[in-house]
Scaffold this motif. Structure first.
Motif, PDB file in Angstrom:
ATOM      1  N   ASP A   4       0.802  -1.206   0.000  1.00 40.00           N
ATOM      2  CA  ASP A   4       0.000   0.000   0.000  1.00 40.00           C
ATOM      3  C   ASP A   4       0.843   1.269   0.000  1.00 40.00           C
ATOM      4  OD1 ASP A   4      -2.263  -1.405  -0.112  1.00 40.00           O
ATOM      5  OD2 ASP A   4      -2.612  -1.426   2.042  1.00 40.00           O
ATOM      6  N   THR A   6       2.500   4.025  -1.349  1.00 42.19           N
ATOM      7  CA  THR A   6       2.600   4.618  -2.680  1.00 42.19           C
ATOM      8  C   THR A   6       3.466   5.855  -2.659  1.00 42.19           C
ATOM      9  OG1 THR A   6       0.550   5.766  -2.239  1.00 42.19           O
ATOM     10  CG2 THR A   6       0.407   3.786  -3.568  1.00 42.19           C
ATOM     11  N   THR A  64      -7.593  10.338  -4.189  1.00 40.47           N
ATOM     12  CA  THR A  64      -7.554   9.109  -3.382  1.00 40.47           C
ATOM     13  C   THR A  64      -6.152   8.496  -3.419  1.00 40.47           C
ATOM     14  OG1 THR A  64      -8.384   8.006  -5.352  1.00 40.47           O
ATOM     15  CG2 THR A  64      -9.965   8.418  -3.602  1.00 40.47           C
ATOM     16  N   HIS A  65      -5.504   8.605  -4.590  1.00 36.61           N
ATOM     17  CA  HIS A  65      -4.153   8.076  -4.734  1.00 36.61           C
ATOM     18  C   HIS A  65      -3.195   8.850  -3.832  1.00 36.61           C
ATOM     19  CE1 HIS A  65      -1.320   5.656  -7.028  1.00 36.61           C
ATOM     20  NE2 HIS A  65      -0.505   6.679  -6.988  1.00 36.61           N
ATOM     21  N   LYS A  68      -3.413   7.769  -0.177  1.00 38.97           N
ATOM     22  CA  LYS A  68      -2.733   6.515   0.162  1.00 38.97           C
ATOM     23  C   LYS A  68      -1.312   6.789   0.616  1.00 38.97           C
ATOM     24  CE  LYS A  68      -5.255   3.496  -2.888  1.00 38.97           C
ATOM     25  NZ  LYS A  68      -5.203   3.301  -4.340  1.00 38.97           N
ATOM     26  N   LYS A  71      -0.961   7.383   4.274  1.00 41.25           N
ATOM     27  CA  LYS A  71      -1.112   6.248   5.186  1.00 41.25           C
ATOM     28  C   LYS A  71       0.208   5.879   5.864  1.00 41.25           C
ATOM     29  CE  LYS A  71      -3.754   2.292   3.913  1.00 41.25           C
ATOM     30  NZ  LYS A  71      -4.314   1.604   2.825  1.00 41.25           N
TER      31      LYS A  71
ATOM     32  N   ASN B  13      -7.471  -5.724  -3.325  1.00 43.13           N
ATOM     33  CA  ASN B  13      -7.028  -4.495  -3.957  1.00 43.13           C
ATOM     34  C   ASN B  13      -5.522  -4.454  -3.902  1.00 43.13           C
ATOM     35  OD1 ASN B  13      -9.548  -3.312  -4.521  1.00 43.13           O
ATOM     36  ND2 ASN B  13      -9.785  -2.940  -2.337  1.00 43.13           N
ATOM     37  N   ASN B  14      -4.929  -4.191  -5.029  1.00 43.58           N
ATOM     38  CA  ASN B  14      -3.474  -4.242  -5.063  1.00 43.58           C
ATOM     39  C   ASN B  14      -2.938  -3.165  -5.998  1.00 43.58           C
ATOM     40  OD1 ASN B  14      -0.856  -4.886  -5.058  1.00 43.58           O
ATOM     41  ND2 ASN B  14      -1.099  -6.962  -5.817  1.00 43.58           N
ATOM     42  N   PRO B  15      -2.739  -1.970  -5.465  1.00 47.48           N
ATOM     43  CA  PRO B  15      -2.367  -0.841  -6.318  1.00 47.48           C
ATOM     44  C   PRO B  15      -1.038  -1.047  -7.028  1.00 47.48           C
ATOM     45  CG  PRO B  15      -2.149  -0.272  -3.995  1.00 47.48           C
ATOM     46  CD  PRO B  15      -2.802  -1.603  -4.048  1.00 47.48           C
ATOM     47  N   SER B  21      -5.959  -2.877 -10.088  1.00 48.69           N
ATOM     48  CA  SER B  21      -6.404  -2.824  -8.712  1.00 48.69           C
ATOM     49  C   SER B  21      -6.858  -4.158  -8.137  1.00 48.69           C
ATOM     50  CB  SER B  21      -7.514  -1.805  -8.580  1.00 48.69           C
ATOM     51  OG  SER B  21      -8.543  -2.140  -9.485  1.00 48.69           O
TER      52      SER B  21
END
Lengths: 266, 287, 285
Positions: A4, A6, A64-65, A68, A71, B13-15, B21
């Motif tokens: 997750d 990013t 939204t990106h 992340k 987070k 979900n896997n960005p 996704s």
């Protein structure tokens, strides 16, 4: 679970922000960070939030990106907000046990939260809209003057760029190693701190071994492709400042001036 | 003795992953029997690895159930640790998870995590290393001194030392040379036939599974498209090729020969059977 | 002039202690004599540890011979002053697709080689576009390598080597970590480069089906060349191959078994199609 993260990952796009010269973006980011520390009232903070919002919209990186990316630093964010909330003296609004919440505390906590979020979003917006290689170029060319005082600018820039490329690969690998050791009955979730730290050995050793193996392979691949440091290198996409860059820099000075005026005058 | 997969679906979900996704297993049902070697084949991204990670609770199904000897592994009374010991999972390139200075200590890691006595841990590690073809004198060797194939076997021993009922292997032969491959499959065959370990194998190689498996699950795009014996599955050459798979070389030759008018029986998926069938064909002609 | 020429080429891996005394030395290659002509497609096979990867690294001057000589495009690889000329002559594609892509955008990675060589900007762009087109990855020019399949990543790596404009391309087990589809992708690009651009290809592999597609197969065992010829000749020597820890193609083995069982099949069968045709002829008689 590690996938997750990013933060720092390039988000492909063709927006005006993507097309800006990386040096412009570096400078902007630097000035923006400075402005966050200069700002000390709600008007100045409001202005910096608005500026960031405008740039995010222009960059067309989905919000939204961007979230992340936050987070990863959520814990730091919460801690610093709590510290400010509870440890600021002033007019007490609520108090219970040894804690008291003051008006000043709330104010500082909110400012701190805004400052941190803007700082992280601002900095990550640069890496979202700039490929690591452009970033490398930007640092190399923008900070090239540091070479005069023997700072290995090219090497630092290259290392950064490679690190960014390998973050997703190594996080995926970490994920896999954790699963593999879990399948062998490793218990990573229970026990006290020391026990858990010890339980990391079977994870960290394979990860390091793998990172070194990859580093060795990569060094060989780079050599095979004639890499021999920054001397005599040319670029496929050489940096050139366009009209939009000069416009962005003018806006930047206007913004910085605005923040200073708002902070000093109001 | 069996593992029953019932209407299992999985979504995540896997960005950071290849195709955006989400990746999904859709309504998978299958039974894995202990006394039969099961192979799972499918193109890359079909969900093979995701499916096997469900078998020992590394991944949790979004829907559906898995029954281990009739009991749901998702039940409150089912112990996760027992399951991980009963269903040993060997990942792709498992040699990269070795972390101790010598292979014996490394193999002890699994049984030690089960909370066994030191004597028992060591006797299990020893048995496991012997079972994968090492001798006593190798025990103190560092993983870095070993060849690729040996390292792979040491890693498999690390899972075997937990004395699982089932050994689930994800692409165990990937990257090995022909000799390493051959040794590995012989070893797995021995574990199954002599030690009674249930074997589940994820593979790309049709030739490997034709010789080896009693039953094959073919996955494509997260669904089971075939669940049958190798003989029957490899009679569907066309369908397999449309999803990017193929038939073993023996079955391919049999297909061509049939087109040429040879009267060959079905199910010729190994070279041995094909050889007998061809010689029979010519002997009949002689008469 | 052959593009690659080895004269009594040897290479030892030497381990030394802190005082620079030799602790251990392994002969990875011993006394290799070899010539490869320009435009050939040569497969090098051998089990792990047979010396084939060491040979690949010597070709690119990533390793320097312990003794003997190795010439690449007429240049002695031990000549340090010509190092970059050697690397420009021999492009290299390695095994692990992830560990040879340097940049986070496909086209920037392909540009890495020419950038290092100081090629002018417009020329780099031309080379990158051409290389991506050759390997069929133009569509992915702006993508992140992390989103590609194994076969696609290897094609990017091939484009990266191609942008250096080498005379010969070395594939050092470039298919070992790929699935069957990825392997076929790499093989077809290698064949295309050989046919259309007359590039010399050195294809190191342990897959017999891949080696069978070469013009010439070199079999290595224990650091020596033990067989060297066209695939048909090499693969029919089944005992010799098995002794080297290799597996002859299944069809060759089957043909041999059938011959032993009394069928009058010709020698030199290496593919299913060939065996089927031979059986049809036999049945017709």
């Amino acid at each position: 679970m590690f996938r997750d993260i990013t933060l720092g990952q390039y988000y492909p796009g063709q927006s005006i922000i993507h097309r800006l010269d990386p040096r412009t973006k570096l400078l902007w980011t630097l000035v923006y960070i400075v402005s966050l520390f200069v700002a000390d009232n709600k008007y100045a903070y409001g202005a910096s939030v608005l500026a960031l919002a405008a740039v995010i919209i222009l960059s067309s990186v989905p919000f939204t990106h961007m979230l992340k990316g936050l987070k990863a630093v959520l814990v730091i964010l919460i801690i610093s907000v709590l510290f400010n909330l509870f440890l600021t003296d002033g007019r007490v609004l609520v108090s219970f046990w040894i804690f008291k919440i003051t008006l000043e505390g709330i104010r500082r906590a909110v400012f701190m939260a805004v400052r941190l979020v803007c700082l992280i979003l601002g900095a990550s917006l640069m890496t979202y809209t700039t490929t690591p290689n452009q970033l490398t170029d930007g640092i190399e060319r923008g900070l090239g003057f540091l070479k005069l005082i023997r700072v290995p600018v090219h090497e630092i820039a290259m290392m950064m760029s490679i690190a960014l490329r390998f973050i997703p690969i190594l996080t995926e690998e970490l994920d896999k190693i954790i699963k593999a050791q879990t399948a062998r009955g490793a218990d990573l979730e229970s026990g006290n701190f020391i026990k858990r730290a010890k339980a990391m050995t079977p994870i960290l050793i394979p990860l390091f071994v793998s990172a070194f193996r990859r580093a060795g392979d990569l060094a060989q691949a780079m050599e095979a492709r004639c890499y021999h440091g920054g001397r005599g290198r040319t670029r496929m996409n050489p940096l050139s400042m366009a009209g939009r860059d000069y416009a962005a820099i003018i806006i930047m000075f206007a913004y910085l001036g605005g923040i200073i005026v708002l902070s000093v005058l109001l | 003795m069996s593992i029953e997969i019932k209407n299992l679906s999985y979504t995540y979900n896997n960005p950071g992953s290849e195709n955006g996704s989400r990746f999904v297993l859709k309504n998978i049902s299958a039974t894995i029997k202990k006394d039969e070697i099961t192979a799972i084949i499918g193109p890359t991204g079909s969900g093979k690895s995701t499916l096997v990670q469900h078998l020992n609770l590394l991944l949790h199904a979004s829907e559906g159930d898995i029954l281990y000897d009739g009991r749901s592994i998702y039940g409150d009374d089912f112990d996760r640790k027992t399951l991980r010991a009963s269903v040993g999972l060997v990942f792709q390139y498992p040699e990269y998870q070795l972390f101790e200075n010598d292979i014996f200590t490394d193999v002890c890691f699994g049984p030690k995590n089960l909370g066994l006595e030191k004597d028992e841990v060591e006797s299990r590690a020893k048995k496991a290393l012997l079972a994968v073809g090492f001798s006593d004198s190798d025990f103190s060797r560092s993983p870095f001194e070993l060849s690729g194939g040996q390292r792979r076997r040491a890693a498999i021993a690390g899972v075997l030392a937990m004395q699982p009922e089932y050994l689930v292997l994800d692409e165990p032969a990937a990257g090995l040379d022909p000799k390493g491959r051959r040794e590995l499959f012989q070893m797995l065959r021995r574990l199954h036939d002599e030690n009674g370990v249930g074997i589940v194998l994820v593979s790309h190689s049709m030739d490997d599974v034709a010789d080896f498996a009693g039953k094959i699950l073919v996955l494509n795009d997260g669904r089971v498209i075939f669940d049958d014996t190798p003989e029957r599955i490899f009679s569907h050459g066309e369908e397999l090729r449309t999803v990017g798979l193929d038939v073993p070389q023996a079955a391919r030759l049999a297909e061509i020969l049939r087109e040429y008018g040879f009267d060959l029986p079905q199910g010729l998926i190994t070279m041995d059977r094909l050889r007998t069938a061809i010689t029979d064909c010519f002997n009949r002609g002689d008469k | 002039m052959p593009i690659i020429k080895a004269e009594n080429l040897s290479y030892d891996y030497v381990r030394r202690d802190e005082n620079d005394n030799i602790v251990d030395s392994i002969h990875a290659l011993s006394d290799i004599n070899l010539e490869i002509e320009e435009g050939q497609f040569v497969a090098v096979i051998g089990h792990n540890g047979s010396g084939k990867s060491t040979f690949a690294k010597l070709l690119n001057a990533l390793l320097i011979p312990t003794s003997g000589k190795l010439f690449v495009g007429g240049i002695d690889t031990a000549d340090e002053s010509r190092l970059w000329d050697i690397r420009r002559t021999a492009g290299m594609v390695f095994q692990n697709p992830d560990n040879q892509i340097i940049a986070s955008v496909v086209e920037e990675d392909v540009a890495f080689g020419p950038e290092n060589m100081g090629v002018p900007t417009e020329e780099i762009r031309r080379r990158v576009d051409a290389a991506l087109k050759t390997v069929g990855m133009t569509k992915f020019a702006k993508s992140s390598p992390n989103r590609l399949s194994g076969g696609q990543k290897q094609r990017v790596a091939i484009a990266g080597a191609l942008a250096i404009m080498p005379k010969c391309m070395i594939f050092d087990e470039s298919t070992a970590m790929l699935d069957p589809i990825g392997r076929a992708e790499v093989m077809s690009v290698a064949k295309k480069l050989n046919k259309e651009q007359r590039l010399t290809i050195i294809f190191i592999t342990h897959y017999m089906e891949e080696a069978a597609q070469a013009d010439r197969v070199i079999v290595m065992n224990k650091g020596k060349i033990v067989m060297d010829g066209i695939p048909r000749e090499v693969f029919t020597e089944t005992e010799k191959l098995t002794a080297c820890g290799l597996e002859p193609p299944q069809m060759t083995m089957l043909a041999k078994d059938l011959r032993d069982a009394g069928l009058a099949l010709p020698h030199g069968i290496i593919s299913a199609e060939e065996l089927a045709d031979a059986l049809r002829v036999l049945k017709g008689q």
